[in-house]
Enzyme design. Sequence first.
Site, short mmCIF file in Angstrom:
data_model
loop_
_atom_site.label_atom_id
_atom_site.label_comp_id
_atom_site.label_asym_id
_atom_site.label_seq_id
_atom_site.Cartn_x
_atom_site.Cartn_y
_atom_site.Cartn_z
N ARG A 105 -4.50 9.78 16.68
CA ARG A 105 -4.63 10.90 17.60
C ARG A 105 -4.17 12.17 16.91
O ARG A 105 -4.80 13.20 16.97
CB ARG A 105 -3.76 10.66 18.85
N ALA A 158 -6.56 8.04 19.96
CA ALA A 158 -6.99 7.29 18.77
C ALA A 158 -8.01 6.21 19.13
O ALA A 158 -8.95 5.96 18.36
CB ALA A 158 -5.77 6.68 18.07
N GLU A 176 1.39 5.51 0.80
CA GLU A 176 0.87 6.68 1.52
C GLU A 176 1.33 7.97 0.83
O GLU A 176 2.48 8.10 0.43
CB GLU A 176 1.39 6.64 2.97
N ASN A 202 -2.10 0.13 24.64
CA ASN A 202 -2.89 1.10 23.87
C ASN A 202 -3.21 0.56 22.48
O ASN A 202 -4.33 0.67 22.00
CB ASN A 202 -2.13 2.43 23.78
N HIS A 209 3.72 -1.18 3.77
CA HIS A 209 3.10 0.13 3.53
C HIS A 209 4.23 1.12 3.28
O HIS A 209 5.10 1.31 4.14
CB HIS A 209 2.29 0.53 4.78
N ASP A 235 -0.61 14.68 15.67
CA ASP A 235 0.44 15.46 16.34
C ASP A 235 -0.07 16.86 16.63
O ASP A 235 -0.98 17.35 15.95
CB ASP A 235 1.68 15.51 15.44
N TYR A 240 -3.41 13.49 6.97
CA TYR A 240 -4.17 14.62 7.49
C TYR A 240 -3.13 15.51 8.16
O TYR A 240 -2.41 15.05 9.04
CB TYR A 240 -5.13 14.06 8.54
N ARG A 242 -5.89 -1.92 22.76
CA ARG A 242 -7.21 -1.26 22.95
C ARG A 242 -7.79 -0.81 21.62
O ARG A 242 -8.98 -0.96 21.35
CB ARG A 242 -7.04 -0.03 23.85
N SER A 297 0.88 -1.17 0.00
CA SER A 297 0.00 0.00 0.00
C SER A 297 0.92 1.22 0.00
O SER A 297 2.09 1.11 0.36
CB SER A 297 -0.93 -0.01 1.22
N PHE A 345 13.50 14.32 11.67
CA PHE A 345 12.17 13.79 11.92
C PHE A 345 12.23 12.64 12.94
O PHE A 345 11.35 12.50 13.78
CB PHE A 345 11.53 13.33 10.61
C1 LIG Z 1 0.91 4.94 9.83
C2 LIG Z 1 0.89 6.31 10.47
C3 LIG Z 1 0.19 7.35 9.85
C4 LIG Z 1 0.15 8.62 10.42
N1 LIG Z 1 -0.57 9.62 9.78
C5 LIG Z 1 -0.70 10.84 10.37
C6 LIG Z 1 -1.49 11.87 9.78
O1 LIG Z 1 -2.07 11.69 8.70
N2 LIG Z 1 -1.60 13.06 10.44
C7 LIG Z 1 -0.98 13.29 11.64
O2 LIG Z 1 -1.15 14.39 12.20
N3 LIG Z 1 -0.20 12.35 12.21
C8 LIG Z 1 -0.05 11.13 11.61
N4 LIG Z 1 0.71 10.15 12.21
C9 LIG Z 1 1.44 10.48 13.45
C10 LIG Z 1 0.57 10.29 14.70
O3 LIG Z 1 -0.52 11.15 14.67
C11 LIG Z 1 1.46 10.60 15.90
O4 LIG Z 1 2.45 9.64 16.03
C12 LIG Z 1 0.71 10.85 17.21
O5 LIG Z 1 1.64 11.43 18.11
C13 LIG Z 1 0.14 9.60 17.85
O6 LIG Z 1 -0.95 9.14 17.17
P1 LIG Z 1 -1.61 7.71 17.54
O7 LIG Z 1 -2.80 7.56 16.69
O8 LIG Z 1 -0.60 6.67 17.55
O9 LIG Z 1 -2.08 8.05 19.04
P2 LIG Z 1 -2.63 7.15 20.24
O10 LIG Z 1 -2.80 5.74 19.88
O11 LIG Z 1 -3.79 7.89 20.81
O12 LIG Z 1 -1.41 7.24 21.27
C14 LIG Z 1 -0.74 8.46 21.51
C15 LIG Z 1 0.08 8.38 22.78
O13 LIG Z 1 -0.76 8.45 23.91
C16 LIG Z 1 -0.61 7.27 24.70
N5 LIG Z 1 -1.97 7.00 25.16
C17 LIG Z 1 -3.00 6.44 24.48
N6 LIG Z 1 -4.11 6.41 25.22
C18 LIG Z 1 -3.80 6.96 26.43
C19 LIG Z 1 -4.53 7.24 27.62
N7 LIG Z 1 -5.82 6.94 27.73
N8 LIG Z 1 -3.87 7.83 28.64
C20 LIG Z 1 -2.56 8.16 28.53
N9 LIG Z 1 -1.80 7.93 27.43
C21 LIG Z 1 -2.42 7.34 26.39
C22 LIG Z 1 -0.02 6.23 23.79
O14 LIG Z 1 0.72 5.24 24.45
C23 LIG Z 1 0.89 7.09 22.92
O15 LIG Z 1 2.08 7.41 23.60
C24 LIG Z 1 0.82 8.87 11.65
C25 LIG Z 1 1.55 7.84 12.25
C26 LIG Z 1 1.59 6.57 11.68
C27 LIG Z 1 2.39 5.48 12.34
#
Ligand SMILES: Cc1cc2nc3c(=O)[nH]c(=O)nc-3n(C[C@H](O)[C@H](O)[C@H](O)COP(=O)(O)OP(=O)(O)OC[C@H]3O[C@@H](n4cnc5c(N)ncnc54)[C@H](O)[C@@H]3O)c2cc1C
Length: 310
Positions: A118, A138, A28, A174, A279, A120, A60, A177, A26, A229
Site C-alpha cells: 500500500r 495492497a 533489501e 488482510n 530477508h 506510507d 519505493y 486476502r 535476500s 522508526f
Molecule cells: C517488507 C516490507 C517492505 C516495504 N517496502 C516499502 C516501500 O518500498 N515503500 C513504502 O512506501 N513502504 C514500504 N513498506 C511499508 C508499508 O508500505 C507500510 O507499512 C504501509 O503502511 C502498509 O503497507 P501494506 O502493503 O502492508 O498495506 P495493506 O496490506 O494494504 O494494509 C495497510 C493497512 O490497512 C488495513 N487494511 C487493508 N485492507 C483494508 C480494507 N479493505 N479496509 C480497511 N483496512 C484495510 C490493514 O490491516 C493495514 O492496517 C514496506 C513494509 C514491509 C514490511
Amino acid sequence: MAMAKPESRPTELPFPAGAPKDLKVSFEFFPPKTEKMAENLWRSITRLAPLQPRFVSVTYGAGGTTRERTHATVVRILKETELTPAAHLTCVNATTDQVDAVARDYWDAGVRHIVALRGDPPEGEQTYSPHPGGYAYAADLVAGLKRIADFDISVAAYPETHPQAKNPQADLDNLKRKLDGGADRAITQYFFGAEPFLRFLDRAGAAGISAPIVPGILPVQNFAQVLKFSEMSGTPVPAWMAGLFEGLDDDPETRKMVAVTAAAEQCRQLHAYGVKEFHFYTLNQADLSYAIAHILGIRPATPATAGSVE
Ligand SMILES: Cc1cc2nc3c(=O)[nH]c(=O)nc-3n(C[C@H](O)[C@H](O)[C@H](O)COP(=O)(O)OP(=O)(O)OC[C@H]3O[C@@H](n4cnc5c(N)ncnc54)[C@H](O)[C@@H]3O)c2cc1C
C-alpha cells in the site's frame, strides 16, 4: 553463586554451535539519491552478490517519490548482475493506470518479482487516504498486477500488527486476502528476538495461511533512529534491546559488533524453530548483513575456474 562441579558439566559442548547449511537469504536496498550514494549502493550489492541471495529488492520511496530511481536501480541490477531483482511498488499518490504502467515497464524490462505494498503517506501527511482513481490497498494492487502478468509477488506482513489495523485478526485477514489473491510469499516488518515471529507463524497457520512467511531482519546499527522508526511503525522495542545499546551512543564500532551478534542470534534462534529463509534490511550497508550471513554459514560462491569439472 556456586560453580557447577566439573564432573556435572556436559562432556561435549560444541562451540560454536554448528552453522546451518540450509539457509536462503535476500537483501533489501533503497534507491540512491546522489552519485556518491549510488557508488555506495553498488559496492554493497557487489559485496553481497556472491552470497547468492534468492533475490535483492529495491524500495519505493514514501509517497511514490522514487519511481524513476527505483526503476533505474532495478533495471541496472538486472542488466549488470546475475541477481534476481524485486521492485517494490506502492499504491500511494497514483492512479491505477499510472501504477499499471510502471508494472508493465518492469515486465517489459524483464523484471518478474514485485513487492506489492500500500505504501506510507507522503512526507508531512499523517494519515493514508487512497488516491481517488488508485488502488486503495495492497490486496487491490496484487489483483491489478495479476491482471497485467504472472508476476512473482511478495507482500508485507506484520508480526506485531500494522499500526492502522482495526485489530490483529483484521490485519491477519488482510494478509490472507493478499496471499489468496495471488501473492506468493509475505515478508515481515522487522521485530526483535524470535518470539514475535514464531507466535505470528502460529496465528497465521491457524488462520489457514500456508504461503511462506519470511522474517525481515534489521541489523540495528543506529539504535536512536530505530527507536524513532519503531514508534511510527508500531514495532515494540523490548527493554533488553535498550540494554544492549546502553552507553554506546558515541561508539559506532561497538554498536556494529553488537548489531551483528544480536541479529545472528535472532536468526539462529529462528532457525532452531525451522525458519530457513531471511530477508535482510541492509540500509545499503553490506558489512553487517554480510557478517551475519557468514556467521549463519553462508559462504560466497566460488567462481568456476577454467577446466574445473562440474
Ligand atoms: C517488507 C516490507 C517492505 C516495504 N517496502 C516499502 C516501500 O518500498 N515503500 C513504502 O512506501 N513502504 C514500504 N513498506 C511499508 C508499508 O508500505 C507500510 O507499512 C504501509 O503502511 C502498509 O503497507 P501494506 O502493503 O502492508 O498495506 P495493506 O496490506 O494494504 O494494509 C495497510 C493497512 O490497512 C488495513 N487494511 C487493508 N485492507 C483494508 C480494507 N479493505 N479496509 C480497511 N483496512 C484495510 C490493514 O490491516 C493495514 O492496517 C514496506 C513494509 C514491509 C514490511
